[in-house]
Design a protein around this motif. Structure first.
Motif, PDB file in Angstrom:
ATOM      1  N   TYR A 282       0.838  -1.201   0.000  1.00  0.00           N
ATOM      2  CA  TYR A 282       0.000   0.000   0.000  1.00  0.00           C
ATOM      3  C   TYR A 282       0.876   1.255   0.000  1.00  0.00           C
ATOM      4  CZ  TYR A 282      -3.965  -3.013   1.267  1.00  0.00           C
ATOM      5  OH  TYR A 282      -4.932  -3.977   1.287  1.00  0.00           O
ATOM      6  N   SER A 283       1.908   1.265   0.814  1.00  0.00           N
ATOM      7  CA  SER A 283       2.812   2.407   0.889  1.00  0.00           C
ATOM      8  C   SER A 283       3.523   2.636  -0.444  1.00  0.00           C
ATOM      9  CB  SER A 283       3.828   2.174   2.007  1.00  0.00           C
ATOM     10  OG  SER A 283       4.738   3.244   2.065  1.00  0.00           O
ATOM     11  N   ASP A 284       3.990   1.560  -1.060  1.00  0.00           N
ATOM     12  CA  ASP A 284       4.654   1.677  -2.364  1.00  0.00           C
ATOM     13  C   ASP A 284       3.701   2.254  -3.406  1.00  0.00           C
ATOM     14  OD1 ASP A 284       6.923   0.622  -1.239  1.00  0.00           O
ATOM     15  OD2 ASP A 284       6.728  -1.356  -2.191  1.00  0.00           O
ATOM     16  N   GLU A 285       2.443   1.844  -3.362  1.00  0.00           N
ATOM     17  CA  GLU A 285       1.459   2.359  -4.314  1.00  0.00           C
ATOM     18  C   GLU A 285       1.171   3.831  -4.051  1.00  0.00           C
ATOM     19  OE1 GLU A 285      -1.340   2.169  -7.541  1.00  0.00           O
ATOM     20  OE2 GLU A 285       0.498   1.140  -6.998  1.00  0.00           O
ATOM     21  N   GLU A 286       1.093   4.228  -2.769  1.00  0.00           N
ATOM     22  CA  GLU A 286       0.902   5.642  -2.447  1.00  0.00           C
ATOM     23  C   GLU A 286       2.074   6.460  -2.977  1.00  0.00           C
ATOM     24  OE1 GLU A 286       0.408   5.605   1.781  1.00  0.00           O
ATOM     25  OE2 GLU A 286      -1.757   5.338   1.648  1.00  0.00           O
ATOM     26  N   ASP A 287       3.298   5.952  -2.806  1.00  0.00           N
ATOM     27  CA  ASP A 287       4.481   6.642  -3.321  1.00  0.00           C
ATOM     28  C   ASP A 287       4.438   6.742  -4.838  1.00  0.00           C
ATOM     29  OD1 ASP A 287       5.453   6.939  -0.765  1.00  0.00           O
ATOM     30  OD2 ASP A 287       6.940   5.330  -0.924  1.00  0.00           O
ATOM     31  N   ARG A 288       4.065   5.649  -5.488  1.00  0.00           N
ATOM     32  CA  ARG A 288       4.007   5.631  -6.951  1.00  0.00           C
ATOM     33  C   ARG A 288       3.006   6.668  -7.461  1.00  0.00           C
ATOM     34  NH1 ARG A 288       1.376   4.076 -11.198  1.00  0.00           N
ATOM     35  NH2 ARG A 288      -0.409   3.261 -10.090  1.00  0.00           N
ATOM     36  N   LEU A 289       1.852   6.736  -6.812  1.00  0.00           N
ATOM     37  CA  LEU A 289       0.836   7.698  -7.221  1.00  0.00           C
ATOM     38  C   LEU A 289       1.276   9.130  -6.932  1.00  0.00           C
ATOM     39  CD1 LEU A 289      -2.442   5.846  -6.177  1.00  0.00           C
ATOM     40  CD2 LEU A 289      -1.547   6.195  -8.489  1.00  0.00           C
ATOM     41  N   ALA A 290       1.978   9.349  -5.819  1.00  0.00           N
ATOM     42  CA  ALA A 290       2.478  10.688  -5.490  1.00  0.00           C
ATOM     43  C   ALA A 290       3.484  11.152  -6.537  1.00  0.00           C
ATOM     44  CB  ALA A 290       3.110  10.694  -4.099  1.00  0.00           C
ATOM     45  N   VAL A 291       4.365  10.259  -6.955  1.00  0.00           N
ATOM     46  CA  VAL A 291       5.346  10.596  -7.985  1.00  0.00           C
ATOM     47  C   VAL A 291       4.638  10.911  -9.303  1.00  0.00           C
ATOM     48  CG1 VAL A 291       7.225   9.653  -9.397  1.00  0.00           C
ATOM     49  CG2 VAL A 291       7.228   9.315  -6.917  1.00  0.00           C
ATOM     50  N   LYS A 292       3.636  10.110  -9.626  1.00  0.00           N
ATOM     51  CA  LYS A 292       2.874  10.319 -10.856  1.00  0.00           C
ATOM     52  C   LYS A 292       2.178  11.686 -10.825  1.00  0.00           C
ATOM     53  CE  LYS A 292      -0.926   8.358 -13.544  1.00  0.00           C
ATOM     54  NZ  LYS A 292      -1.981   7.353 -13.546  1.00  0.00           N
ATOM     55  N   ARG A 293       1.545  12.005  -9.694  1.00  0.00           N
ATOM     56  CA  ARG A 293       0.862  13.295  -9.569  1.00  0.00           C
ATOM     57  C   ARG A 293       1.858  14.444  -9.669  1.00  0.00           C
ATOM     58  NH1 ARG A 293      -2.036  10.660  -5.181  1.00  0.00           N
ATOM     59  NH2 ARG A 293      -4.023   9.966  -6.016  1.00  0.00           N
ATOM     60  N   ALA A 294       3.021  14.297  -9.057  1.00  0.00           N
ATOM     61  CA  ALA A 294       4.040  15.345  -9.110  1.00  0.00           C
ATOM     62  C   ALA A 294       4.508  15.562 -10.546  1.00  0.00           C
ATOM     63  CB  ALA A 294       5.218  14.986  -8.217  1.00  0.00           C
ATOM     64  N   ALA A 295       4.689  14.474 -11.276  1.00  0.00           N
ATOM     65  CA  ALA A 295       5.116  14.585 -12.671  1.00  0.00           C
ATOM     66  C   ALA A 295       4.035  15.264 -13.506  1.00  0.00           C
ATOM     67  CB  ALA A 295       5.436  13.207 -13.230  1.00  0.00           C
ATOM     68  N   GLU A 296       2.780  14.923 -13.256  1.00  0.00           N
ATOM     69  CA  GLU A 296       1.679  15.547 -13.992  1.00  0.00           C
ATOM     70  C   GLU A 296       1.588  17.038 -13.691  1.00  0.00           C
ATOM     71  OE1 GLU A 296      -1.640  13.151 -12.755  1.00  0.00           O
ATOM     72  OE2 GLU A 296      -1.222  11.589 -14.240  1.00  0.00           O
ATOM     73  N   LYS A 297       1.754  17.404 -12.414  1.00  0.00           N
ATOM     74  CA  LYS A 297       1.713  18.823 -12.041  1.00  0.00           C
ATOM     75  C   LYS A 297       2.875  19.579 -12.668  1.00  0.00           C
ATOM     76  CE  LYS A 297      -0.808  18.572  -7.689  1.00  0.00           C
ATOM     77  NZ  LYS A 297      -0.747  18.788  -6.236  1.00  0.00           N
ATOM     78  N   SER A 298       4.041  18.969 -12.653  1.00  0.00           N
ATOM     79  CA  SER A 298       5.219  19.594 -13.243  1.00  0.00           C
ATOM     80  C   SER A 298       5.032  19.808 -14.740  1.00  0.00           C
ATOM     81  CB  SER A 298       6.447  18.728 -12.978  1.00  0.00           C
ATOM     82  OG  SER A 298       7.580  19.275 -13.601  1.00  0.00           O
ATOM     83  N   ALA A 299       4.492  18.802 -15.421  1.00  0.00           N
ATOM     84  CA  ALA A 299       4.254  18.913 -16.861  1.00  0.00           C
ATOM     85  C   ALA A 299       3.235  20.004 -17.149  1.00  0.00           C
ATOM     86  CB  ALA A 299       3.778  17.580 -17.417  1.00  0.00           C
ATOM     87  N   ALA A 300       2.199  20.115 -16.316  1.00  0.00           N
ATOM     88  CA  ALA A 300       1.185  21.146 -16.506  1.00  0.00           C
ATOM     89  C   ALA A 300       1.783  22.533 -16.299  1.00  0.00           C
ATOM     90  CB  ALA A 300       0.017  20.916 -15.548  1.00  0.00           C
ATOM     91  N   ARG A 301       2.650  22.682 -15.279  1.00  0.00           N
ATOM     92  CA  ARG A 301       3.322  23.966 -15.028  1.00  0.00           C
ATOM     93  C   ARG A 301       4.202  24.345 -16.216  1.00  0.00           C
ATOM     94  NH1 ARG A 301       3.788  22.340  -9.671  1.00  0.00           N
ATOM     95  NH2 ARG A 301       5.809  21.394 -10.078  1.00  0.00           N
ATOM     96  N   GLU A 302       4.954  23.385 -16.720  1.00  0.00           N
ATOM     97  CA  GLU A 302       5.825  23.659 -17.866  1.00  0.00           C
ATOM     98  C   GLU A 302       5.019  24.043 -19.092  1.00  0.00           C
ATOM     99  OE1 GLU A 302       8.398  20.307 -18.436  1.00  0.00           O
ATOM    100  OE2 GLU A 302       9.271  20.510 -16.431  1.00  0.00           O
ATOM    101  N   LYS A 303       3.883  23.386 -19.279  1.00  0.00           N
ATOM    102  CA  LYS A 303       3.021  23.672 -20.429  1.00  0.00           C
ATOM    103  C   LYS A 303       2.471  25.095 -20.318  1.00  0.00           C
ATOM    104  CE  LYS A 303      -0.845  21.785 -23.038  1.00  0.00           C
ATOM    105  NZ  LYS A 303      -1.873  20.744 -23.091  1.00  0.00           N
ATOM    106  N   ARG A 304       2.035  25.488 -19.088  1.00  0.00           N
ATOM    107  CA  ARG A 304       1.525  26.837 -18.878  1.00  0.00           C
ATOM    108  C   ARG A 304       2.625  27.871 -19.077  1.00  0.00           C
ATOM    109  NH1 ARG A 304      -1.259  24.487 -14.475  1.00  0.00           N
ATOM    110  NH2 ARG A 304       0.328  25.276 -13.061  1.00  0.00           N
ATOM    111  N   ALA A 305       3.821  27.563 -18.631  1.00  0.00           N
ATOM    112  CA  ALA A 305       4.943  28.508 -18.764  1.00  0.00           C
ATOM    113  C   ALA A 305       5.346  28.677 -20.220  1.00  0.00           C
ATOM    114  CB  ALA A 305       6.125  28.019 -17.937  1.00  0.00           C
ATOM    115  N   ALA A 306       5.212  27.638 -21.001  1.00  0.00           N
ATOM    116  CA  ALA A 306       5.583  27.691 -22.415  1.00  0.00           C
ATOM    117  C   ALA A 306       4.569  28.453 -23.248  1.00  0.00           C
ATOM    118  CB  ALA A 306       5.753  26.272 -22.975  1.00  0.00           C
ATOM    119  N   SER A 307       3.336  28.542 -22.766  1.00  0.00           N
ATOM    120  CA  SER A 307       2.314  29.221 -23.571  1.00  0.00           C
ATOM    121  C   SER A 307       2.169  30.667 -23.250  1.00  0.00           C
ATOM    122  CB  SER A 307       0.954  28.568 -23.444  1.00  0.00           C
ATOM    123  OG  SER A 307       0.633  28.116 -22.180  1.00  0.00           O
TER     124      SER A 307
END
Length: 109
Positions: free
Chosen positions: A84-109
């Protein structure tokens, strides 16, 4: 590190507790792995119970015990909590990557 946080590179990301549905998916995965690891003992138990009814209880007790001992080493509380902990970590990393990609996309536009 705070147990509610996951370490993502140099930044910490808030962990979100798993939903019951996600926990069920993780649990099923852990059990599938356990049965894969214990397939020989499960097969011996299945062979023993074939064609039996009530006598399964005493006739197949050693096979059942051996299978359950094997399964327990992969499905005990410590292993489940880690999964369960590993899955929570995996999802947290995924969410962080998605947020980072969204920030970069907004900054590029």
């Amino acid at each position: 590190l705070d147990p509610t946080m996951a370490d993502v590179g140099e930044q910490a990301v808030k962990r979100v507790p798993l939903t019951n549905r996600r926990k069920d998916v993780v649990r099923k995965g852990v059990y599938a792995h356990a049965f894969k690891e214990c397939h020989e003992l499960a097969g011996l138990f299945a062979d023993c119970v074939a064609g039996r009814m009530l006598s399964v209880v005493w006739a197949c007790r050693p096979e059942n015990h051996a299978m359950n001992e094997c399964l327990h080493q992969y499905t005990n509380k410590v292993k489940m909590d880690k999964a369960y902990s590993d899955e929570e970590d995996r999802l947290a990393v995924k969410r962080a990557a998605e947020k980072s990609a969204a920030r970069e996309k907004r900054a590029a536009s």
